[in-house]
Design an enzyme around this catalytic site. Structure first.
Site, mmCIF file in Angstrom:
data_model
loop_
_atom_site.group_PDB
_atom_site.id
_atom_site.type_symbol
_atom_site.label_atom_id
_atom_site.label_comp_id
_atom_site.label_asym_id
_atom_site.label_seq_id
_atom_site.Cartn_x
_atom_site.Cartn_y
_atom_site.Cartn_z
ATOM 1 N N HIS A 64 1.143 -1.299 0.192
ATOM 2 C CA HIS A 64 0.037 0.134 -0.018
ATOM 3 C C HIS A 64 0.723 1.257 -0.421
ATOM 4 O O HIS A 64 1.961 1.522 0.783
ATOM 5 C CB HIS A 64 -1.377 -0.252 0.702
ATOM 6 C CG HIS A 64 -0.397 0.184 2.297
ATOM 7 N ND1 HIS A 64 -0.250 0.983 3.298
ATOM 8 C CD2 HIS A 64 -0.599 -1.205 3.570
ATOM 9 C CE1 HIS A 64 -0.092 1.308 4.478
ATOM 10 N NE2 HIS A 64 -0.383 -0.297 4.760
ATOM 11 N N ASP A 176 5.844 2.497 6.715
ATOM 12 C CA ASP A 176 5.082 1.795 6.339
ATOM 13 C C ASP A 176 3.668 2.857 5.512
ATOM 14 O O ASP A 176 3.414 3.727 6.432
ATOM 15 C CB ASP A 176 3.936 1.995 7.666
ATOM 16 C CG ASP A 176 3.068 1.051 7.568
ATOM 17 O OD1 ASP A 176 2.598 0.728 6.908
ATOM 18 O OD2 ASP A 176 1.924 0.685 9.304
ATOM 19 N N GLU A 209 -5.166 2.463 3.072
ATOM 20 C CA GLU A 209 -4.670 1.106 3.161
ATOM 21 C C GLU A 209 -4.928 1.182 5.120
ATOM 22 O O GLU A 209 -6.185 0.740 5.515
ATOM 23 C CB GLU A 209 -3.799 0.288 3.481
ATOM 24 C CG GLU A 209 -4.017 -1.121 4.204
ATOM 25 C CD GLU A 209 -2.780 -1.445 5.744
ATOM 26 O OE1 GLU A 209 -2.785 -1.993 6.175
ATOM 27 O OE2 GLU A 209 -2.527 0.131 5.839
ATOM 28 N N GLU A 210 -5.063 2.585 5.182
ATOM 29 C CA GLU A 210 -4.804 3.356 6.869
ATOM 30 C C GLU A 210 -6.113 3.617 7.416
ATOM 31 O O GLU A 210 -6.001 3.815 7.809
ATOM 32 C CB GLU A 210 -3.452 4.467 6.625
ATOM 33 C CG GLU A 210 -2.072 3.621 6.979
ATOM 34 C CD GLU A 210 -1.112 3.047 7.316
ATOM 35 O OE1 GLU A 210 -1.823 2.764 8.687
ATOM 36 O OE2 GLU A 210 -0.169 2.489 7.606
ATOM 37 N N ASP A 232 4.190 -5.732 3.585
ATOM 38 C CA ASP A 232 3.615 -5.281 4.811
ATOM 39 C C ASP A 232 5.281 -5.022 5.306
ATOM 40 O O ASP A 232 5.695 -6.364 5.744
ATOM 41 C CB ASP A 232 1.884 -4.455 5.137
ATOM 42 C CG ASP A 232 1.753 -4.239 5.906
ATOM 43 O OD1 ASP A 232 2.539 -2.915 6.518
ATOM 44 O OD2 ASP A 232 0.317 -3.302 5.682
ATOM 45 N N HIS A 319 4.536 3.799 12.549
ATOM 46 C CA HIS A 319 3.254 5.633 13.140
ATOM 47 C C HIS A 319 4.503 5.691 13.859
ATOM 48 O O HIS A 319 3.548 6.785 14.285
ATOM 49 C CB HIS A 319 2.285 5.017 13.649
ATOM 50 C CG HIS A 319 1.054 4.103 12.114
ATOM 51 N ND1 HIS A 319 -0.523 3.908 12.435
ATOM 52 C CD2 HIS A 319 1.557 3.270 10.873
ATOM 53 C CE1 HIS A 319 -1.042 3.048 11.703
ATOM 54 N NE2 HIS A 319 0.698 2.626 10.845
#
Length: 352
Positions: A64, A176, A209-210, A232, A319
């Site tokens: 993603h 990410d 995606e998030e 991922d 994150h």
């Protein structure tokens, strides 16, 4: 090992969920030299196709392209911006960060501010910050000046550059999951360099995606691959405070993490393990009893179902502005997926 050129370029471009176009265009540009076809759908999800040599199943390799970010919700009379989160943030990560906002007039930079510790009372000092207690300062002297630069709904990301550390480690925001998009493209490139796999290999960089796996849902429906591997990142559990067993110790430098679990197709997971063993690629295993929290959850239930596996790269400090990976793990994951693609023979059965 230096940071791969494509990955370095990808993490330098802002692309929060819903505004991934610049990062996606860059990804497609890097895929064009080895792909027979590249494209993008109406939602912004991109693909690059390497044709098969005949008869094998079509394999989708899915990362993603979106990252977590911020969106402007209010501009006050003094010119300070209030904001909400795009994806999941720990507000502690945001205090004191520089940000870059994407606006109609171009990029606007600022800083995330909070009341200084000197003017907090004793109770405030004990409390973790909340988003409502933070603001963005872009240097505007008034609300009107700020509104001339920024609109409600503009989005931004933390403004940091990638950093190389010893032992082939890389630090950046947006690993990410620009890592997953890089791996998908790199694996497809390796397949192309070998003359193609038995079936088509479809590298994909999906969006949103998030905020709920949205791009994966539509991309899986559109392309309808015979089998899919989602790439991922997963938590590296080699930092202080982590306690796990030896078989599930996902340290930086130990290679890809192959997920097994109820939602994932057991045959796909087994084939990933077989490919890793055959190619002598170091790896660890992980297990999930329910959903994986990745785009694999969307692919596996698209249409009548797509046999789906999950391969992840260990990552520290997920994150945050200092996500950390080992470049060796990234390259070994790409090598694993290329080997998986080359081993997918015509007539491969995925019935349970």
């Amino acid at each position: 090992m230096a940071i791969p050129t494509m990955l370095d370029a990808l993490v330098r471009v802002a692309g929060p969920s819903g505004q991934e176009a610049r990062a996606a265009a860059l990804w497609r540009e890097h895929c064009e030299p080895f792909a027979a076809e590249t494209g993008v759908d109406v939602n912004g999800s991109s693909w690059a196709r390497v044709p098969g040599t005949g008869g094998g199943p079509t394999l989708a390799l899915v990362g993603h392209i979106d990252e977590i970010g911020l969106h402007i919700t209010h501009i006050d009379d003094e010119g300070f911006l209030r904001f909400g989160q795009v994806g999941g943030w720990d507000p502690v990560q945001l205090v004191g960060q520089r940000v870059v906002l994407s606006t109609r007039g171009g990029e606007v930079r600022g800083v995330i501010g909070r009341k200084a510790i000197h003017v907090m009372d004793a109770e405030e000092r004990k409390q973790a910050p909340e988003l409502k207690g933070l603001h963005i300062d872009i240097g505007a002297a008034s609300g009107d000046e700020a509104k001339a630069l920024v609109r409600i709904g503009d989005m931004g990301v933390i403004d940091v550059a990638p950093l190389e550390l010893p032992n082939n480690r890389m630090v950046s925001r947006a690993l990410d999951n620009r890592v997953g998009c890089y791996v998908a493209a790199r694996a497809a490139q390796l397949v192309a360099e070998r003359g193609g796999a038995p079936g088509d290999v479809l590298a994909m960089a999906v969006v949103q995606e998030e905020i709920g796996l949205q791009g994966a849902k539509t991309a899986a429906f559109r392309h309808r691959p015979d089998v899919a591997i989602v790439i991922d990142v997963t938590h590296a559990n080699d930092t202080p405070g982590s306690e796990v067993g030896q078989d599930t110790h996902h340290k930086l430098g130990t290679g890809p993490v192959i997920e097994r679990g109820s939602l994932l197709h057991p045959r796909v997971s087994d084939l990933l393990e077989d490919a890793a063993t055959a190619e002598n690629i170091g790896h660890t295993l992980s297990s999930s009893a329910r959903s994986t929290g990745t785009d694999a959850d969307a692919f596996t239930i698209s249409r009548a179902g797509i046999p789906t596996g999950l391969a992840s790269v260990p990552l520290r400090y997920m994150h945050s502005a200092v996500e950390t990976v080992c470049i060796d793990d990234i390259e070994h994951t790409a090598a694993l997926l290329a080997a998986f693609a080359m081993r997918l023979t015509p007539g491969e059965a995925f019935a349970r």
